[in-house]
Every structure is written in structure tokens, then in C-alpha cells.
Enzyme design. Structure first.
Site, PDB file in Angstrom:
ATOM      1  N   GLU A 183      -6.240 -12.593   1.085  1.00  0.00           N
ATOM      2  CA  GLU A 183      -5.081 -12.856  -0.220  1.00  0.00           C
ATOM      3  C   GLU A 183      -5.617 -12.045  -1.334  1.00  0.00           C
ATOM      4  O   GLU A 183      -5.687 -12.572  -2.615  1.00  0.00           O
ATOM      5  CB  GLU A 183      -5.551 -14.199  -0.648  1.00  0.00           C
TER       6      GLU A 183
HETATM    7  C1  TNX Z   1      -6.282 -20.175   2.124  1.00  0.00           C
HETATM    8  S1  TNX Z   1      -7.063 -19.088   4.589  1.00  0.00           S
HETATM    9  C2  TNX Z   1      -7.601 -19.394   1.773  1.00  0.00           C
HETATM   10  C3  TNX Z   1      -8.488 -20.073   0.976  1.00  0.00           C
HETATM   11  C4  TNX Z   1      -8.259 -21.639   0.514  1.00  0.00           C
HETATM   12  C5  TNX Z   1      -7.300 -22.250   1.563  1.00  0.00           C
HETATM   13  C6  TNX Z   1      -6.970 -23.605   1.335  1.00  0.00           C
HETATM   14  C7  TNX Z   1      -7.795 -17.903   3.778  1.00  0.00           C
HETATM   15  C8  TNX Z   1      -8.371 -16.960   4.270  1.00  0.00           C
HETATM   16  N1  TNX Z   1      -7.835 -18.234   2.216  1.00  0.00           N
HETATM   17  O1  TNX Z   1      -8.541 -19.329  -0.014  1.00  0.00           O
HETATM   18  O2  TNX Z   1      -9.126 -22.205   0.122  1.00  0.00           O
HETATM   19  O3  TNX Z   1      -6.214 -21.532   2.078  1.00  0.00           O
HETATM   20  O4  TNX Z   1      -6.419 -24.182   2.432  1.00  0.00           O
END
Ligand code: TNX
Length: 559
Positions: free
Chosen positions: A373
């Protein structure tokens, strides 16, 4: 006479009353004895193949007779190496409190008295983690190539014994196991859980409890999410402000916390004793606000509110003013708004120091660089970042692991991409020769709520009831990906909505045993209908271990 008659009637009535009274007492006694007997033996199964074990072993064959642990039982070890002796001691320590037995350990080639024998063998099919149990009336023999295999066997033995074996004080019951043979080894070499210590901090003793819980189900990796926007949780000696300032808070504004390097080593040692490898994650180049808040020199600029609105988080439209001031600490739960900057001189000095210091105290093979992300990092910058991270990780003799997005960069054949929601990235990683760790958010995210009434968790990916968590196959989950491309599975527990162990356990149980089974057991014949019955029979064990679990209506609990 009349009187006599009266007297004898009274005697007769008294006799009848006395007999019925005694009869009642005897029946009550018999009833209570049966009751106690059935309580003590409730968990006992007449056939080995009927004992509910999670993960389901590869092969179970019932034999004749019963093995019983008694006060005279000895633990025999034929290999007197420290590793085998430590495993023997772990077994004794598990058994002593609830049985009250001494469980003395003897180094001997051949047992002379009844007990449990740990023997080191050379059996290629069992590989590193497999084991073989031969249970007869006199002896329970554990054969394994390694002490690690013997340790996994102990987790099976715990489940073969009555659930009361988990209680901390002495129980007066019989400790029996039906005779037979079990042969067992894992399907996947990586069976992991992840704990997010960044969104909410969890203490060393809480992490130890987490390790205890996952080790019963033969989980062998614990991934620690040690940094994120909301907190930096591991001491970096060359950048002390990361923890002194960046570790000071958490989601919701609590006091946060961090591990000193000594405490981190203590966690590693505790995990090692349970044959669990720690995978440290420092999330970069995004999810990095706690570092940007600790060192202005890492920050590309301060945040200028868009359209006059001061939001909790920043998005891709956010304007950075270009000045290197530290950011504010962040206690919200938005994702994807912070980034390291390629053009900052300090950036790679920071990255190199962090990866070097953590690698030096991490015995496991992997270093997880995050990589998820990074929505405000330019794509070309992102690719350069991951390439540099990979080189630095390699120079520190570790293998790079990262969330699936790293597939966009030039990953190598040793790299591991952790799939969480994009089949395209997963395919890209495999095309580049990398391997996958499977953590599909819709199935394996422990932070997803069970249903719309659940008290904790998020549900952006799905509601994950216990049946859904169990019903998927990592090898067929993504079209075009097969078993050879996968090292295993991991169930991540993000901690935005949870801040104590009761809440952790509630999301972990009862889904975790299912993930453990997907990772360990053979796929053939796997069915939710069969599994739910075995899971229901774990209730007594959960209670003995004081686990706060979600009592799903889909599971036939037997207490
Ligand atoms: C997505 S999955 C994220 C996390 C969050 C999570 C909450 C991923 C690699 N990143 O930063 O905590 O969703 O469900």
C-alpha cells in the site's frame, strides 16, 4: 400379641425404610462414581483413530490396549544432545503440573520401565518436522529425525491425553491413550501467524502467550509487524528516536511501547525453544509515519491540509510543503498515505542501519520489508526502493519477504511475495521466479470479523466465519498458481481494533487451528463437516488453557 404385631410391623417398616434408604445411598454412590468416572474419562476415546487431533495427522492406525501414564513413568531419550534433552524436558514440564508425576528423564538406549521414549532415527519421509508414534501398553515411542520432529510430536501427545493435561494443578484422573500408530509430517514447510504490534503494542509476555497458543497447532513461523504509521516497536541503536518518540503511541492514542533489542532476543529465544522462527517486518517505503515523525531528515515535507480540511489521514492529493520537519505521530487507522523519499540523503542510511541491526539479532532466514500500500510513492520510485531493499537484505544474509506488491519490482528467485488480495501480483511474482506465501485476506485475515454481530475486527475483505476460514485450498486459490509455487500459508492478525490478549484470542480462536490444519495436513478427504466435529471437541482444551474463544454456532461444541 397385638403389641408384638405392631412392634414387628414397626421393625418391618423400619427395615424397609432402612433398606430403601441404603439402596438409595448405594445408587447415589454408584451414580456419583459413574459420574466421576465419566468426567474423568469423558475425553478418553477407546480407539486411537477416534481421538480428535488438529492438525489431522497423515496416518493413524488403532491398535489393541491402552497406554497409561503413571507416577512411575519415565521419559527415555537415546540421543543425549542438548536439543533432544531440552525437548524431553519440555515434555516433562507439560506433563508434571496436571498429573503430579515426577516424569524423570533418563538417557538410555533401551527402556526398562514403562514410559515415553524419544528416539532419534533416520527416516527420510519424516524430514525435519515429521514424527512417528508407536503407542503400546508399556511404551509410547516417539521417533523423529530431529529434535524439532520430536517437539511437533509432543503437540500431538498433548492432544492424545485428556484436555486436563493443560491444567496448572494436579488432577486425579487416569492419563490414558489408546494404543496404535501415528505417522505424521507437514504438507507445507511454512505455516505462519502474524501479529501486528504496531497498531497496538503487545508486551513480551503477551507475545509469549501468543507463541504458546500457536505452538500447540504446530505453527512454525511468527511474523512480527514491528513498524507502521502508528508506531515503531523495535529499538534501533543508531536511530534511538524511532522508539523513544515513534514508539510512544498507538491507534486510539494509547501509550504504545517498544521492545529493546534484548527483549526482542528474549522473544526469539522463547520462540526458538518451541521451534518457531521469527520473521521481523519493517514496513517500507509506505506505512512509515512513525519513522518520519521521529526524524525530520527522513521526511519529504510536512502535511498541508487539502481544501482547508484537516483530516485524520493524508491521501494522494495531499500537498507536501517540501520542508524536512518531522510529521505528527498518528493514531488513526487510514492506510497508504506516508512514504520514504528516494531523494533524501538520510533515507538509505536509515534503511541500511535498520536492516543491519535487526538482521544481526535475527537467526531466521527471512527479513520482511513490507512494501504494501505505498499509494503515495511514485511507481518508478517504488520499484527502485524494492530493488535496493532486496540488495541490502541480501547483503545482510537474509532472504527478502514482502507483501505481494513487491512483484512489480525486480525480485529474484529467493524472494517471497506474500499474497493478500491481487492474483495479478501473485502471478507476476511467480513469473519472475519468486515463491508465494498465501494470506488471502478474504480467508486468512484473522482481523476480519466473524459476522456482522462480532465485537472486534474489520470487514473490508469479508466476514470470515469459522467454516469459511477452513474451506479453501492454497494450491488452487489462484488460477495459474500451483503448489510448487507456494511455500505455505500465514494468517495475519492486524491490530487496529484489538488491544489486549482477550481480544487477540477471540479473533485467533477458533480459526487458527483451521489454518494450522490447512498448512500441515494432507488435502485428501478434507471436509468442513468432519473437521467441525473435531474442532468442537477442542472446547475442553480451550477452557483448560483459559483461551477466550468465539463460540461459533457452526461448531458442535462439547464441553
Ligand atoms: C491491509 S494487507 C493492510 C494493513 C491493514 C489491514 C487491515 C496489507 C498488506 N496491509 O495495513 O492493517 O489491511 O485489515
Amino acid at each position: 400379641m397385638c403389641q408384638d404385631t405392631r412392634a414387628s410391623r414397626i421393625i418391618i417398616i423400619f427395615k424397609v425404610d432402612y433398606y430403601s434408604f441404603m439402596h438409595q445411598r448405594i445408587s447415589t454412590l454408584i451414580f456419583f462414581t459413574l459420574f466421576l468416572f465419566s468426567c474423568g474419562n469423558k475425553h478418553e476415546y477407546s480407539e486411537l483413530s477416534a481421538v480428535p487431533i488438529i492438525p489431522q495427522p497423515v496416518y493413524v492406525e488403532s491398535g489393541r490396549g491402552v497406554f497409561e501414564l503413571t507416577k512411575n513413568s519415565i521419559i527415555y531419550v537415546d540421543s543425549a544432545t542438548p536439543e533432544w534433552l531440552t525437548v524431553a524436558e519440555a515434555l516433562a514440564e507439560k506433563i508434571r503440573p496436571s498429573t503430579g508425576f515426577a516424569m524423570n528423564i533418563l538417557v538410555a538406549q533401551q527402556p526398562t520401565l514403562p514410559g515415553i521414549r524419544l528416539t532419534s532415527v533416520n527416516d527420510p519421509e519424516l524430514a525435519t518436522e515429521g514424527y512417528h508414534l508407536n503407542i503400546t501398553e508399556k511404551l509410547l515411542t516417539v521417533s523423529a529425525n530431529t529434535a524439532q520432529g520430536a517437539f511437533r510430536a509432543i503437540q500431538t501427545i498433548r492432544q492424545l491425553l485428556p484436555a486436563s493435561i493443560e491444567l496448572p494443578s494436579r488432577q486425579d484422573i487416569s492419563w490414558r491413550i489408546p494404543a496404535g500408530v501415528i505417522r505424521d509430517f507437514p504438507g507445507y514447510s511454512y505455516r505462519g501467524a502474524m501479529l501486528d504490534i504496531a497498531r497496538h503494542f503487545f508486551s513480551v509476555s503477551e507475545v509469549k502467550r501468543f507463541i504458546d497458543l500457536i505452538s500447540l497447532y504446530k505453527i512454525n513461523y511468527l511474523h512480527l509487524h514491528l513498524s507502521d504509521d502508528q508506531g515503531w516497536r523495535i529499538e534501533i541503536k543508531s536511530w534511538p528516536n524511532l522508539t523513544l518518540h515513534g514508539g510512544k503511541t498507538e491507534v486510539g492514542g494509547g501509550e504504545g511501547g517498544y521492545y529493546t533489542q534484548e527483549q526482542y532476543k528474549e522473544i526469539i529465544k522463547y520462540a526458538q525453544e518451541r521451534y518457531i522462527t521469527i520473521v521481523p517486518e519493517i514496513d517500507m517505503p509506505g506505512h512509515i509515519n512513525s519513522a518520519l515523525a521521529s526524524y525530520g531528515e527522513l521526511n519529504g515535507g510536512t502535511i498541508v491540509p487539502v481544501e482547508g480540511r484537516i483530516t485524520n489521514a493524508v491521501n494522494s492529493n495531499t500537498i507536501l510543503d517540501g520542508k524536512s520537519k518531522p510529521t505528527e505521530l498518528y493514531t488513526g487507522i487510514e492506510v497508504g498515505w506516508s512514504t520514504l523519499r528516494l531523494e533524501k540523503k538520510a533515507t538509505f542510511r536509515f534503511v541500511e542501519d535498520v536492516i543491519r541491526e535487526i538482521s544481526a539479532i535475527t537467526p531466521g532466514p527471512y527479513f520482511h520489508i513490507g512494501g504494501d500500500e505505498a499509494q503515495v510513492t511514485k511507481k518508478e520510485d517504488y520499484i527502485q526502493f524494492i530493488d535496493r531493499f532486496r540488495q541490502i537484505v541480501k547483503a545482510n544474509k537474509k532472504i527478502m519477504m514482502g507483501w505481494e506488491e513487491i512483484a512489480q519490482a525486480g525480485i529474484d528467485t529467493a524472494s517471497i511475495a506474500q499474497f493478500w488480495h491481487s492474483p495479478n501480483y501473485a502471478l507476476m511474482a511467480v513469473e519472475k521466479g519468486g515463491k508465494l506465501l498465501m494470506s488471502p485476506a478474504e480467508k486468512a485475515y484473522l482481523d476480519m470479523s466473524y459476522d456482522s454481530t462480532s465485537s472486534f475486527g474489520l470487514h473490508w475483505a469479508a466476514f470470515i466465519e469459522v467454516d469459511s476460514a477452513y474451506s479453501w485450498n492454497p494450491a488452487t486459490y489462484i488460477d495459474g498458481i500451483s503448489r510448487e509455487n507456494i511455500i505455505g500459508i500465514e494468517a495475519p492478525l492486524w491490530s487496529e481494533t484489538i488491544s489486549n490478549m482477550d481480544e487477540v484470542e477471540y479473533l485467533l480462536f477458533p480459526r487458527l487451528p483451521g489454518y494450522a490444519e490447512i498448512g500441515w495436513s494432507q488435502e485428501k478427504g478434507r471436509s468442513w463437516e468432519e473437521y467441525r466435529v473435531r474442532l468442537g471437541k477442542q472446547e475442553r482444551r480451550f477452557k483448560a488453557m483459559k483461551i477466550n474463544f468465539y463460540r461459533s454456532k457452526l461448531v458442535p461444541w462439547t464441553n
